[in-house]
Design a protein around this motif. Structure first.
Motif, PDB file in Angstrom:
ATOM      1  N   ALA A  50      34.150 -25.467  -2.934  1.00 37.40           N
ATOM      2  CA  ALA A  50      34.764 -25.790  -3.358  1.00 37.40           C
ATOM      3  C   ALA A  50      36.462 -26.064  -4.120  1.00 37.40           C
ATOM      4  O   ALA A  50      36.596 -27.423  -3.646  1.00 37.40           O
ATOM      5  CB  ALA A  50      33.663 -26.193  -4.783  1.00 37.40           C
ATOM      6  N   ASN A  96      27.187 -27.940 -13.471  1.00 38.09           N
ATOM      7  CA  ASN A  96      25.959 -27.990 -11.930  1.00 38.09           C
ATOM      8  C   ASN A  96      24.659 -26.879 -12.523  1.00 38.09           C
ATOM      9  O   ASN A  96      24.812 -25.814 -13.573  1.00 38.09           O
ATOM     10  CB  ASN A  96      25.886 -27.854 -10.902  1.00 38.09           C
ATOM     11  N   SER A 129      32.965 -26.884 -13.454  1.00 33.73           N
ATOM     12  CA  SER A 129      31.267 -27.542 -12.715  1.00 33.73           C
ATOM     13  C   SER A 129      30.034 -27.319 -14.484  1.00 33.73           C
ATOM     14  O   SER A 129      30.242 -26.242 -14.843  1.00 33.73           O
ATOM     15  CB  SER A 129      31.113 -26.777 -11.735  1.00 33.73           C
ATOM     16  N   TRP A 157      33.893 -19.850  -4.587  1.00 33.09           N
ATOM     17  CA  TRP A 157      33.090 -20.957  -3.479  1.00 33.09           C
ATOM     18  C   TRP A 157      34.531 -21.324  -2.885  1.00 33.09           C
ATOM     19  O   TRP A 157      35.515 -21.752  -3.852  1.00 33.09           O
ATOM     20  CB  TRP A 157      32.383 -20.756  -5.709  1.00 33.09           C
ATOM     21  N   SER A 198      34.661 -22.861 -14.079  1.00 33.01           N
ATOM     22  CA  SER A 198      33.062 -23.080 -13.867  1.00 33.01           C
ATOM     23  C   SER A 198      32.172 -21.960 -14.235  1.00 33.01           C
ATOM     24  O   SER A 198      30.663 -22.158 -14.543  1.00 33.01           O
ATOM     25  CB  SER A 198      33.173 -23.788 -12.436  1.00 33.01           C
ATOM     26  N   GLN A 199      32.905 -20.735 -13.690  1.00 31.50           N
ATOM     27  CA  GLN A 199      31.553 -19.578 -13.783  1.00 31.50           C
ATOM     28  C   GLN A 199      32.072 -18.586 -14.624  1.00 31.50           C
ATOM     29  O   GLN A 199      31.642 -17.621 -15.021  1.00 31.50           O
ATOM     30  CB  GLN A 199      31.940 -18.845 -12.217  1.00 31.50           C
ATOM     31  N   LYS A 211      25.157 -23.224 -13.192  1.00 27.57           N
ATOM     32  CA  LYS A 211      25.910 -22.707 -13.405  1.00 27.57           C
ATOM     33  C   LYS A 211      25.712 -22.678 -15.010  1.00 27.57           C
ATOM     34  O   LYS A 211      24.813 -23.046 -15.561  1.00 27.57           O
ATOM     35  CB  LYS A 211      27.159 -24.079 -14.364  1.00 27.57           C
ATOM     36  N   SER A 246      31.377 -33.776 -10.930  1.00 24.04           N
ATOM     37  CA  SER A 246      30.940 -32.437 -10.632  1.00 24.04           C
ATOM     38  C   SER A 246      32.037 -31.141 -10.933  1.00 24.04           C
ATOM     39  O   SER A 246      32.866 -32.295 -11.269  1.00 24.04           O
ATOM     40  CB  SER A 246      30.958 -32.711  -9.248  1.00 24.04           C
ATOM     41  N   GLY A 247      31.916 -30.378 -10.620  1.00 26.87           N
ATOM     42  CA  GLY A 247      33.243 -29.374 -10.405  1.00 26.87           C
ATOM     43  C   GLY A 247      34.373 -29.582  -9.326  1.00 26.87           C
ATOM     44  O   GLY A 247      35.508 -29.378  -9.921  1.00 26.87           O
ATOM     45  N   THR A 248      33.720 -30.066  -8.447  1.00 30.44           N
ATOM     46  CA  THR A 248      34.403 -30.122  -7.525  1.00 30.44           C
ATOM     47  C   THR A 248      35.397 -31.735  -7.863  1.00 30.44           C
ATOM     48  O   THR A 248      36.428 -31.291  -7.476  1.00 30.44           O
ATOM     49  CB  THR A 248      33.910 -30.518  -6.612  1.00 30.44           C
ATOM     50  N   ASP A 255      39.764 -22.723 -13.213  1.00 30.45           N
ATOM     51  CA  ASP A 255      38.947 -22.705 -13.249  1.00 30.45           C
ATOM     52  C   ASP A 255      38.271 -22.239 -13.705  1.00 30.45           C
ATOM     53  O   ASP A 255      37.685 -20.779 -13.014  1.00 30.45           O
ATOM     54  CB  ASP A 255      38.236 -23.391 -11.621  1.00 30.45           C
TER      55      ASP A 255
HETATM   56  C1  LIG Z   1      30.510 -24.474  -9.001  1.00 28.61           C
HETATM   57  C2  LIG Z   1      31.431 -24.266  -8.747  1.00 28.61           C
HETATM   58  C3  LIG Z   1      32.608 -25.405  -8.670  1.00 28.61           C
HETATM   59  C4  LIG Z   1      31.924 -26.639  -7.983  1.00 28.61           C
HETATM   60  O1  LIG Z   1      31.424 -26.821  -9.138  1.00 28.61           O
HETATM   61  P1  LIG Z   1      30.167 -28.157  -8.118  1.00 28.61           P
HETATM   62  O2  LIG Z   1      29.669 -28.625  -9.470  1.00 28.61           O
HETATM   63  O3  LIG Z   1      29.309 -27.515  -7.527  1.00 28.61           O
HETATM   64  O4  LIG Z   1      31.537 -29.617  -7.069  1.00 28.61           O
HETATM   65  C5  LIG Z   1      34.067 -25.361  -8.709  1.00 28.61           C
HETATM   66  N1  LIG Z   1      34.016 -23.937  -8.536  1.00 28.61           N
HETATM   67  C6  LIG Z   1      33.765 -22.888  -9.139  1.00 28.61           C
HETATM   68  C7  LIG Z   1      34.118 -21.741  -8.769  1.00 28.61           C
HETATM   69  C8  LIG Z   1      32.316 -22.637  -9.060  1.00 28.61           C
HETATM   70  O5  LIG Z   1      31.951 -21.798  -9.436  1.00 28.61           O
END
Ligand SMILES: *Cc1c(COP(=O)(O)O)cnc(C)c1O
Length: 373
Positions: A94, A188, A186, A92, A164-165, A191, A65-67, A162
């Motif tokens: 996380a 998930n 992430s 977020w 992820s977004q 995303k 996961s992203g976490t 990070d």
């Molecule tokens: C979604 C997200 C995460 C966590 O990702 P997961 O896959 O849900 O664990 C971490 N950082 C940011 C900025 C996110 O948007």
């Protein structure tokens, strides 16, 4: 939560309705079921090599996961007990949770007007215990990464990105995932580039860090029998890797559609609310489309009652969560202000122009009933 179904326009739609995309995903899953290498199957490495190509990084290591990606990055970089990591106050949870889960202390910085971590606030928060800065790109826009890179270099800090977004976003010709000592993603389903379950990715140019992440994602194992340190199972699932590979060719189309929808929203709403400012030296990918208005709470109630699933995603700042609340080194005036003004409108690549018009008309209706325009 069956009421979700009653929204005329849902915030997100994770169903795979495109028949061609569905067929691609099902045949990718079928190939994994055929070869039967369900754990660490060939698709994991294939996806990692694709990420290296996409970001220009030397090493990609997938994880659960992203976490997980954040946790693995901090641990592989030797961040832990007694260390401070500077992270944004509005993002977020996380992010700060991963810092706390390696035993380090999250120190919260204010954000700028694009919802991104503010380098000036970061600079003020550096102490002798500061080990790293977590540069998060919020809502599909790259943060002020040049200034953070310069600051990290001058102060001898590690920089973790990070992305992820913001996967697919760029800034002065460089792409999200290419900055910092380690980049985390992430993948998930919510995303922009997401699996049909949990998945994440780490990226680095440092081979020893990549090797460390490789063993940390699998109980610290260096071979089938020996472990060097206690760690978790944070493997990237083979089925999710296969699905991501199948989805990869559609990523540019997803980004283009989101940018098109954002442009339509901004053109229709800019007189009524504050709309996101488009980056001049890069490409924003609109992970979410977030507007600001002092009318936020009343507009939110109106939209929900009208069947439009708008969301306030960060009503509670991360430092206000019970487990983080302690005296702050400095307040977060901009984060507090934006948290009271922001609301995200429905936005996903499968959204039709008609659905978007329902949202636009609903926002307009709210303001015209108030006598604006
Ligand atoms: C979604 C997200 C995460 C966590 O990702 P997961 O896959 O849900 O664990 C971490 N950082 C940011 C900025 C996110 O948007």
């Amino acid at each position: 939560m069956t009421y979700r179904r009653s929204f005329r326009v849902p915030f997100l739609d994770l169903a795979v309705r495109d028949q061609a995309e569905r067929a691609d995903i099902l045949s990718a899953v079928g190939r994994v079921l055929d070869h039967g290498r369900i754990i660490f199957g060939p698709e994991v490495g294939e996806l990692e090599r694709s990420f290296e190509k996409l970001t220009g990084r030397q090493h990609a290591v997938g994880c659960g996961s992203g976490t997980d990606a954040l946790y693995l990055a901090f641990r592989a970089l030797g961040i832990g007990q007694g260390d401070e990591v500077i992270t944004p106050a509005l993002i977020w949870l996380a992010t700060a949770n991963a810092i706390a889960n390696v035993g380090a202390t999250p120190v919260f910085a204010d954000i700028d007007n694009a919802f991104n971590i503010d380098p000036a606030s970061v600079a003020r928060l550096v102490t002798p215990r500061t080990k790293a800065v977590l540069a998060v790109h919020a809502m599909g826009k790259i943060c002020d990464i040049s200034r953070l890179q310069e600051l990290a270099k001058n102060k001898g800090l590690l920089l973790i990105e990070d992305a992820s977004q913001a996967f697919g976003a760029s800034y002065e010709g460089r792409t999200a995932g290419s900055f910092g000592d380690v980049s985390c993603l992430s993948l998930n389903p919510m995303k922009l580039f997401g699996a049909c379950g949990e998945a994440g990715m780490t990226l680095t140019n440092d081979k020893s860090v990549a090797d460390h992440i490789l063993r940390l994602r699998h109980h610290g194992m260096v071979d089938k029998e020996h472990s060097l340190e206690p760690a978790f199972n944070m493997r990237l699932d083979t089925l999710q890797a296969a699905i991501l590979l199948a989805r990869l060719p559609r990523l540019e189309g997803t980004i283009n559609r989101r940018r098109e929808l954002a442009k339509r929203y901004s053109a229709a709403l800019s007189g009524l609310v504050e709309t996101p400012k488009e980056s001049e030296s890069g490409r924003d990918v609109y992970f979410v489309y977030t507007i600001r208005t002092p009318e936020r709470d009343r507009l939110e109630a109106h939209l929900l009652a009208d069947g439009v699933e708008a969301r306030v995603r960060d009503r509670v700042l991360v430092p206000h969560q019970a487990h983080f609340s302690r005296p702050a080194a400095e307040p977060w005036p901009n984060a507090e202000r934006l948290a009271s003004l922001m609301i995200s409108l429905p936005m996903h690549e499968h959204m039709s122009d008609n659905e978007q018009d329902i949202v636009i008309n609903s926002v307009r209706q709210y303001f015209s009933a108030k006598g604006v325009n």
